[in-house]
Structures are given as structure tokens and as C-alpha cells.
Enzyme design. Sequence first.
Site, mmCIF file in Angstrom:
data_model
loop_
_atom_site.group_PDB
_atom_site.id
_atom_site.type_symbol
_atom_site.label_atom_id
_atom_site.label_comp_id
_atom_site.label_asym_id
_atom_site.label_seq_id
_atom_site.Cartn_x
_atom_site.Cartn_y
_atom_site.Cartn_z
ATOM 1 N N GLY A 172 0.845 -1.176 0.000
ATOM 2 C CA GLY A 172 0.000 0.000 0.000
ATOM 3 C C GLY A 172 0.883 1.229 0.000
ATOM 4 N N GLN A 179 3.097 9.837 1.606
ATOM 5 C CA GLN A 179 4.382 9.121 1.540
ATOM 6 C C GLN A 179 5.179 9.465 0.290
ATOM 7 O OE1 GLN A 179 2.564 5.045 2.404
ATOM 8 N NE2 GLN A 179 4.590 4.901 3.331
ATOM 9 N N CYS A 208 6.766 -0.456 6.798
ATOM 10 C CA CYS A 208 6.295 0.761 6.137
ATOM 11 C C CYS A 208 7.415 1.307 5.263
ATOM 12 C CB CYS A 208 5.910 1.786 7.204
ATOM 13 S SG CYS A 208 5.328 3.340 6.525
ATOM 14 N N LEU A 209 7.088 1.690 4.041
ATOM 15 C CA LEU A 209 8.122 2.219 3.140
ATOM 16 C C LEU A 209 8.737 3.497 3.703
ATOM 17 C CD1 LEU A 209 6.371 1.686 -0.310
ATOM 18 C CD2 LEU A 209 8.051 0.217 0.820
ATOM 19 N N HIS A 249 -3.548 0.849 8.250
ATOM 20 C CA HIS A 249 -2.179 1.365 8.131
ATOM 21 C C HIS A 249 -2.132 2.544 7.150
ATOM 22 C CE1 HIS A 249 2.355 0.654 7.821
ATOM 23 N NE2 HIS A 249 2.103 1.547 6.887
ATOM 24 N N GLU A 250 -2.722 2.353 5.966
ATOM 25 C CA GLU A 250 -2.611 3.388 4.925
ATOM 26 C C GLU A 250 -3.432 4.632 5.266
ATOM 27 O OE1 GLU A 250 -0.291 3.168 2.927
ATOM 28 O OE2 GLU A 250 0.119 1.048 3.229
ATOM 29 N N HIS A 309 -1.908 7.075 7.537
ATOM 30 C CA HIS A 309 -0.983 8.031 6.908
ATOM 31 C C HIS A 309 -1.690 9.321 6.513
ATOM 32 C CE1 HIS A 309 2.795 5.894 6.673
ATOM 33 N NE2 HIS A 309 2.259 4.840 6.083
HETATM 34 ZN ZN LIG Z 1 3.212 3.028 5.867
#
Ligand SMILES: [Zn+2]
Length: 183
Positions: A51, A56, A104-105, A146-147, A150
Site C-alpha cells: 500500500g 508518503q 512501512c516504506l 495502516h494506509e 498516513h
Molecule cells: Zn506506511
Amino acid sequence: MAVLKVAKLGNPVLRQVAEKVNLNELKDPKGELQNFIDDMIDTMREEGGVGLAAPQVNRSIQVVVLEYENNERYPGEPPIPVTVLVNPVLSEFNDEKVLGWESCLSLVDFRGLVPRFTSLMLNAYDRQGNKIEKRASGFEAVVLQHEIDHLNGKVFLDRMEDLTQLSYQEEFEEFWLKKDPAP
Ligand SMILES: [Zn+2]
């Protein structure tokens, strides 16, 4: 088509509440949002994420993309087809939470054990501006939480209840993998 630069923890864009997308701009075929969404999907695939949220990639707007098929960081979960969510809202959380390892990226190499609701309602728009309303559970519900966190300036660290359960990937594989409570 372009791979965008991923914002890492410490970049203030990750801590802002993202702005809602204007649906007329989204639907405009000459607008640039459709290209941006394509770039988000390319970036998610290139970086090996399941995701990606627009903050991000340094853009504080409410767009999330998801896709999952046999990602090596999350083996064995049911597939999620490529999905674009605009202005998503989660509600109707069930009472039950489950602990699972997340990465997480924007946190590069960290893994952490995070409690998440196991079932919830998603309301959003797709990339054409059509309404989406669905109940999600299991892995998909975790990825959504999670997404969409953000978009509210939160990262998974903020959701952890025990920071002793934070690990680098290499140490995760060495010390934690066999202790995973959610195999
Ligand atoms: Zn993340």
C-alpha cells in the site's frame, strides 16, 4: 509513468492531516491527478509495498493505493487487487483487535507488532469518483488501517502498545519470526 521519491520518517509531510481531494478535479480527464495515481501505483510496485498513501510521496492529499499478491514481507495472505481509494473513511470497527507485524516504506527497515481492528467499514471513492462502500476484514482491514492512518499524520509506531516489539528486518527474521502470534 514515474517512480516517486518516498518520504521517510522525520519528513513533516508524514505528520500532516491530508486534504480531501476535489472529486471534480479527480474526474477531469485533462487533470493531473490520474497521472499522479498511476505514479503512486508504479512507486508502490517498484518499492515492493502492499500500500502507499499520497503523503508518503510528498503530497498531502487523501489518496491511497493498495495491491497485494504474495509479497515476501507478508507471505500467504489473500490477494488484494490493485485498488485506488480517494477520501477514504473507516468506521464501524469491531471490538476485537489482533496483533500483526507491520512494515512501512517510510520507516525503511523497521518491523513492529501493531494491534489492529479485525473488521471495519470502508467508505471512499474510486479513481473515477464512484462511491465505494464495503466491509473489510483480516489482512485487508489491517492494510486499510495502516494506509489511512498516513492520511491522518500517523505511522504504525504510534499504534504500537509495546515498543520492545520494534525490530529491524534482519533481527526480526533472526529473533521474532518464529514467535509471531499471528502466523
Ligand atoms: Zn506506511
